[in-house]
Scaffold this motif. Structure first.
Motif, short mmCIF file in Angstrom:
data_model
loop_
_atom_site.label_atom_id
_atom_site.label_comp_id
_atom_site.label_asym_id
_atom_site.label_seq_id
_atom_site.Cartn_x
_atom_site.Cartn_y
_atom_site.Cartn_z
N GLY A 289 0.84 -1.15 0.22
CA GLY A 289 0.03 0.16 0.04
C GLY A 289 0.72 1.29 0.02
O GLY A 289 2.08 1.14 0.03
N MET A 290 0.27 2.30 -0.23
CA MET A 290 0.84 3.68 -0.15
C MET A 290 1.26 4.11 1.11
O MET A 290 0.39 3.83 2.01
CB MET A 290 -0.10 4.66 -0.85
N HIS A 291 2.33 4.84 1.24
CA HIS A 291 2.64 5.13 2.84
C HIS A 291 2.59 6.76 2.98
O HIS A 291 3.06 7.55 2.04
CB HIS A 291 4.18 5.02 3.06
N VAL A 292 1.91 7.36 4.08
CA VAL A 292 1.70 8.77 4.08
C VAL A 292 1.80 9.00 5.63
O VAL A 292 2.00 8.09 6.56
CB VAL A 292 0.28 9.12 3.64
N LEU A 293 1.98 10.31 6.05
CA LEU A 293 1.79 10.54 7.33
C LEU A 293 0.58 10.94 7.64
O LEU A 293 -0.28 11.57 7.10
CB LEU A 293 2.78 11.82 7.59
N GLY A 294 0.03 10.53 8.83
CA GLY A 294 -1.27 10.72 9.46
C GLY A 294 -1.14 11.27 10.63
O GLY A 294 -0.27 11.06 11.55
N ARG A 295 -2.16 11.99 11.23
CA ARG A 295 -2.16 12.65 12.30
C ARG A 295 -3.60 12.05 13.20
O ARG A 295 -4.61 12.01 12.79
CB ARG A 295 -2.43 14.14 12.15
N ILE A 296 -3.28 11.53 14.57
CA ILE A 296 -4.54 10.97 15.13
C ILE A 296 -5.51 12.30 15.56
O ILE A 296 -5.25 12.84 16.14
CB ILE A 296 -3.85 10.23 16.18
N GLN A 297 -6.89 11.90 15.09
CA GLN A 297 -7.61 12.72 15.13
C GLN A 297 -8.73 12.26 16.40
O GLN A 297 -9.14 13.25 17.15
CB GLN A 297 -8.37 13.21 13.92
N GLU A 298 -8.86 10.97 16.50
CA GLU A 298 -9.85 10.52 17.46
C GLU A 298 -9.37 9.12 17.81
O GLU A 298 -9.09 8.26 16.75
CB GLU A 298 -11.31 10.60 16.74
N ILE A 299 -9.49 8.72 19.03
CA ILE A 299 -9.06 7.31 19.46
C ILE A 299 -10.26 6.78 19.99
O ILE A 299 -10.99 7.34 21.00
CB ILE A 299 -7.92 7.21 20.62
N ARG A 300 -10.95 5.83 19.55
CA ARG A 300 -12.07 5.07 19.94
C ARG A 300 -11.71 3.55 20.56
O ARG A 300 -10.64 3.22 20.64
CB ARG A 300 -13.11 5.03 18.87
N GLU A 301 -12.82 3.10 20.83
CA GLU A 301 -12.59 1.84 21.56
C GLU A 301 -11.87 0.81 20.45
O GLU A 301 -11.13 -0.02 20.95
CB GLU A 301 -13.72 1.04 22.24
N MET A 302 -12.50 0.58 19.24
CA MET A 302 -12.26 -0.40 18.50
C MET A 302 -11.51 0.39 17.14
O MET A 302 -10.99 -0.60 16.28
CB MET A 302 -13.44 -1.10 17.95
N ASP A 303 -11.22 1.53 17.17
CA ASP A 303 -10.35 1.93 15.89
C ASP A 303 -9.80 3.39 16.48
O ASP A 303 -10.15 4.17 17.39
CB ASP A 303 -11.19 1.90 14.68
N VAL A 304 -8.98 3.86 15.42
CA VAL A 304 -8.43 5.05 15.36
C VAL A 304 -8.77 5.76 14.36
O VAL A 304 -8.71 5.37 13.29
CB VAL A 304 -7.12 5.30 15.76
N ILE A 305 -9.19 7.22 14.33
CA ILE A 305 -9.40 8.13 13.00
C ILE A 305 -8.16 8.75 12.79
O ILE A 305 -7.75 9.42 13.77
CB ILE A 305 -10.75 9.17 13.46
N LEU A 306 -7.69 8.73 11.68
CA LEU A 306 -6.47 9.42 11.19
C LEU A 306 -7.04 10.63 10.36
O LEU A 306 -7.99 10.42 9.81
CB LEU A 306 -5.41 8.51 10.43
N SER A 307 -6.26 11.77 10.53
CA SER A 307 -6.37 13.08 9.45
C SER A 307 -5.13 12.77 8.47
O SER A 307 -4.11 12.64 8.86
CB SER A 307 -6.49 14.26 10.31
N LEU A 308 -5.68 12.59 7.33
CA LEU A 308 -4.50 12.38 6.22
C LEU A 308 -4.42 13.57 5.40
O LEU A 308 -5.21 14.58 5.43
CB LEU A 308 -4.81 11.34 5.30
N PRO A 309 -3.22 13.90 4.74
CA PRO A 309 -3.19 15.01 3.79
C PRO A 309 -4.42 14.93 2.93
O PRO A 309 -4.92 14.23 2.55
CB PRO A 309 -1.73 14.83 2.99
N GLY A 310 -4.95 16.26 2.41
CA GLY A 310 -5.84 16.42 1.46
C GLY A 310 -7.16 16.50 2.11
O GLY A 310 -8.44 16.19 1.60
N ARG A 311 -7.26 16.61 3.53
CA ARG A 311 -8.56 16.74 4.34
C ARG A 311 -9.40 15.09 4.37
O ARG A 311 -10.56 15.34 4.25
CB ARG A 311 -9.53 17.63 3.89
N ILE A 312 -8.46 14.35 4.17
CA ILE A 312 -9.04 12.83 3.93
C ILE A 312 -8.95 12.15 5.41
O ILE A 312 -7.94 12.21 6.31
CB ILE A 312 -8.22 12.05 3.14
N GLN A 313 -9.98 11.44 5.80
CA GLN A 313 -9.90 10.58 7.08
C GLN A 313 -9.47 9.48 6.94
O GLN A 313 -10.17 8.83 5.69
CB GLN A 313 -11.16 10.83 8.00
#
Length: 114
Positions: free
Chosen positions: A1-25
């Motif tokens: 897969g493609m590699h990018v830097l992501g910023r942790i936006q939210e930590i939930r019980e079963m997953d993590v939401i990352l903010s990626l470049p281009g306003r993609i989650q």
């Protein structure tokens, strides 16, 4: 897969939401954090009496991580699934790219070399 830097936006019980470049989650399922963590979760699922730390004990909102894009689907809604597992990040590095004494990766040069 493609590699990018992501910023942790939210930590939930079963997953993590990352903010990626281009306003993609992207969603990182709990099973895509690391191989040792997944093994602990497997033992917990087998009803073993063990303690498994929640992801918020070792991840923090705002942390920046290299991640691997595992899947992109668009069935009416756009969904990106990613992985923070170092095994996924390193899986496509050829053995010739490694050398004796290497301890870690310079992630920035690694993920921008594609």
């Amino acid at each position: 897969g493609m590699h990018v830097l992501g910023r942790i936006q939210e930590i939930r019980e079963m997953d993590v939401i990352l903010s990626l470049p281009g306003r993609i989650q992207a969603v990182v399922p709990i099973t895509n954090i690391s191989t040792p963590y997944s093994k602990l979760l497997d033992r917990l699922a087998q009803d073993e009496d063990i303690e498994v730390a929640s992801m918020s004990t070792f991840l923090s909102i705002g942390d920046i991580f290299p991640c691997t894009i595992k899947e992109v689907t668009n069935d009416g809604s756009f969904k990106v699934t990613a992985s923070l597992n170092p095994a996924d990040l390193c899986s496509d590095i050829p053995l010739t790219g490694l050398c004796k004494g290497m301890v870690g990766l310079d992630y920035y040069s690694y993920i921008t070399s594609y």
